[in-house]
Design a protein around this motif. Structure first.
Motif, short mmCIF file in Angstrom:
data_model
loop_
_atom_site.label_atom_id
_atom_site.label_comp_id
_atom_site.label_asym_id
_atom_site.label_seq_id
_atom_site.Cartn_x
_atom_site.Cartn_y
_atom_site.Cartn_z
N ASP A 64 -2.81 3.79 -3.28
CA ASP A 64 -3.08 2.60 -4.11
C ASP A 64 -2.59 1.13 -3.21
O ASP A 64 -1.58 1.07 -2.73
CB ASP A 64 -2.17 2.97 -5.33
N TYR A 65 -3.58 0.45 -3.21
CA TYR A 65 -3.25 -0.81 -2.85
C TYR A 65 -3.07 -1.93 -3.66
O TYR A 65 -4.04 -2.01 -4.63
CB TYR A 65 -4.53 -1.30 -1.86
N THR A 66 -2.07 -2.60 -3.68
CA THR A 66 -1.49 -3.61 -4.78
C THR A 66 -1.81 -4.90 -4.35
O THR A 66 -1.16 -5.18 -3.16
CB THR A 66 -0.22 -3.31 -5.20
N ASP A 103 -3.48 -6.59 -9.22
CA ASP A 103 -4.79 -5.75 -9.09
C ASP A 103 -4.12 -4.62 -8.35
O ASP A 103 -3.49 -4.77 -7.17
CB ASP A 103 -5.90 -6.49 -8.48
N VAL A 104 -4.66 -3.50 -8.81
CA VAL A 104 -4.46 -2.29 -7.97
C VAL A 104 -5.74 -1.63 -7.69
O VAL A 104 -6.61 -1.12 -8.51
CB VAL A 104 -3.52 -1.11 -8.69
N TYR A 105 -5.98 -1.18 -6.20
CA TYR A 105 -7.13 -0.70 -5.72
C TYR A 105 -6.89 0.85 -5.45
O TYR A 105 -5.91 0.91 -4.39
CB TYR A 105 -7.86 -1.36 -4.87
N ASP A 106 -7.82 1.66 -5.36
CA ASP A 106 -7.63 2.75 -4.65
C ASP A 106 -8.54 2.51 -3.31
O ASP A 106 -9.72 2.59 -3.31
CB ASP A 106 -8.45 4.25 -5.58
N VAL A 107 -7.97 2.77 -2.42
CA VAL A 107 -8.35 2.41 -1.05
C VAL A 107 -8.41 3.48 0.15
O VAL A 107 -7.23 4.21 -0.01
CB VAL A 107 -7.68 1.03 -0.37
N THR A 108 -9.17 3.72 0.69
CA THR A 108 -9.04 4.66 1.92
C THR A 108 -9.40 4.08 3.11
O THR A 108 -10.53 3.33 3.38
CB THR A 108 -10.34 5.97 1.41
N TYR A 109 -8.69 4.48 4.09
CA TYR A 109 -8.91 4.13 5.36
C TYR A 109 -9.44 5.28 6.53
O TYR A 109 -8.99 6.46 6.33
CB TYR A 109 -7.52 3.50 6.23
N PHE A 127 1.01 -1.22 -0.09
CA PHE A 127 -0.04 -0.10 0.27
C PHE A 127 0.71 1.11 0.16
O PHE A 127 1.87 1.20 0.77
CB PHE A 127 -0.99 0.12 1.08
N ALA A 128 0.74 2.06 -1.04
CA ALA A 128 1.28 3.29 -1.02
C ALA A 128 0.40 4.43 -0.81
O ALA A 128 -0.47 4.88 -1.41
CB ALA A 128 2.16 3.67 -2.56
N ILE A 129 0.49 5.30 0.42
CA ILE A 129 -0.02 6.32 0.55
C ILE A 129 -0.02 7.66 -0.28
O ILE A 129 1.28 7.96 -0.52
CB ILE A 129 0.08 6.84 2.07
N ASN A 130 -0.91 8.19 -0.63
CA ASN A 130 -0.74 9.32 -1.44
C ASN A 130 -1.38 10.55 -1.10
O ASN A 130 -1.24 11.70 -1.75
CB ASN A 130 -0.87 9.17 -3.16
N ARG A 131 -2.33 10.58 -0.16
CA ARG A 131 -2.98 11.75 0.31
C ARG A 131 -3.76 11.35 1.60
O ARG A 131 -4.00 10.19 2.05
CB ARG A 131 -4.23 12.14 -0.69
N ILE A 132 -3.88 12.38 2.35
CA ILE A 132 -4.58 12.27 3.73
C ILE A 132 -5.39 13.58 3.78
O ILE A 132 -5.16 14.70 3.20
CB ILE A 132 -3.66 12.09 5.11
N GLN A 133 -6.52 13.50 4.35
CA GLN A 133 -7.29 14.64 4.73
C GLN A 133 -8.35 14.61 5.76
O GLN A 133 -8.55 13.47 6.31
CB GLN A 133 -8.28 14.76 3.29
#
Length: 355
Positions: free
Chosen positions: A289-291, A295-301, A199-205
């Motif tokens: 992006d969760y690999t 497959d690659v998913y756009d995932v939000t925790y 999992f690669a973090i690319n943004r937080i909000q």
């Protein structure tokens, strides 16, 4: 995903107010104060409590001086009940505050009055406040914030308020200034050991931040009654700007007005999310992006801070919330995990990706 959280009071700011013979800016109708007599000198010493756990701040976080008193309003009411009225209202800019001291002239009173000290809200906040305003009306007034920068007075200081209840004469008293906002320090790291997964973090909000708060602190709700602010109006909430990130670790600090969403019994850390979340609850979103194999998913925790990691959703003024979250994997049964929902808001139009 494991979460560990601690809360504690902020370090209160130290300030010394020394009253003198300066004329008040405003008096009651006819020029007569509604307190008992003329002006007297009175000294207020502002105590500073210890912040027990130091905060490790990321270099990317803009510096905020949590103890700075850059400007100050002094408001004296002629009593300490809700029907008491405003007798004096004065503003002190930074050039009149030296070594955490400022000279104030107060109306003498042999009966108890309430004096409000409000710091770092700017020169215009109480310009229109009329002499004769009731204490009850004032304490229900809202300090509003247009955006994140307004909360920190353009990244310089934090709004604070304190009160003195008692008689006014030649004496010394101690008053504590309390920050009207909370601090939320967040660290998230990735520790995935499953083969072929990453999992690669690319943004937080930070989402659902209150747009204002009262000068008098509301009672902290222990259930789903007495919540503040009212979730029925979307104007009472805002989303902070998205923060870009990269890699497997991110650290960030936000300052935010208190948001009291109460307590929902029966939740666990894994179920603190989904449909059980009270409307308007402040939320941290960690997206990327969760690999998983090819497959690659756009995932939000989604992480909901509060006084504990399960049932409480209260963000209380003058408290420091420190959350450390470790992403361990991809669990569809965890209601805090949202798959293909982490695209920044506004990028879909009628279900069609517009970028």
């Amino acid at each position: 995903m494991k979460m560990f959280k601690r809360t504690m009071p902020f370090l209160t700011a130290a300030l010394l107010l020394v009253a003198c013979g300066k004329d008040a800016d405003r008096t009651t109708e006819g020029g007569k104060p509604s307190t008992d007599g003329g002006k007297v000198e009175m000294t207020f010493g502002f105590s500073a409590a210890d912040l027990k756990t130091p905060l490790a701040v990321s270099p990317a976080v803009k510096a905020v001086d949590e103890t700075l008193v850059d400007n100050l309003w002094v408001l004296q009411f002629d009593g300490d009940s809700e029907s008491s009225t405003l007798a004096l209202c004065e503003y002190y800019p930074s050039d009149r505050i030296a070594d955490d001291k400022v000279s104030v002239a107060l109306y003498e009173s042999e009966t108890a009055v309430r004096i409000y000290f409000v710091a770092n809200v700017g020169a215009e906040e109480f310009v229109s406040l009329a002499v004769g305003e009731t204490l009850g009306s004032f304490e229900n007034r809202m300090l509003s914030f247009a955006d994140e920068a307004a909360v920190t007075a353009s990244d310089a200081s934090l709004p604070m308020a304190g009160t003195y209840d008692g008689t006014v004469s030649f004496q010394e008293q101690n008053v504590t200034l309390t920050r009207m906002v909370a601090r939320l320090a967040f660290t998230c790291s990735v520790d995935i050991t499953a083969p072929g997964e990453s999992f690669a973090i690319n943004r937080i909000q930070l989402l659902s931040v209150a747009t204002g708060t009262r000068y008098k602190a509301p009672d902290v709700p222990t259930s789903q009654t007495g919540l503040f602010p009212d979730a029925a109006s979307s104007d009472n909430f805002m989303d902070y700007e998205e923060v870009s990130a990269s890699g497997s670790t991110v650290t960030h600090t936000w300052y935010l007005p208190e948001n009291l969403r109460g307590v929902v019994e029966g939740l666990t850390p894994a179920t603190k999310g989904g449909t059980d979340v009270p409307s308007g609850s402040t939320c941290i979103e960690v997206s990327g992006d969760y690999t998983k194999g090819s497959d690659v998913y756009d995932v939000t925790y989604r992480i909901y801070p509060g006084q504990n990691s399960s049932t409480d959703f209260n963000m209380i003024r003058n408290h420091s919330y420190m959350i450390t979250s470790t992403i361990k994997g991809f669990n569809h049964n965890d209601v805090r995990v949202v798959v293909e929902k982490g695209i920044p808001a506004g990028k879909y139009l009628d279900g069609v990706w517009t970028e």
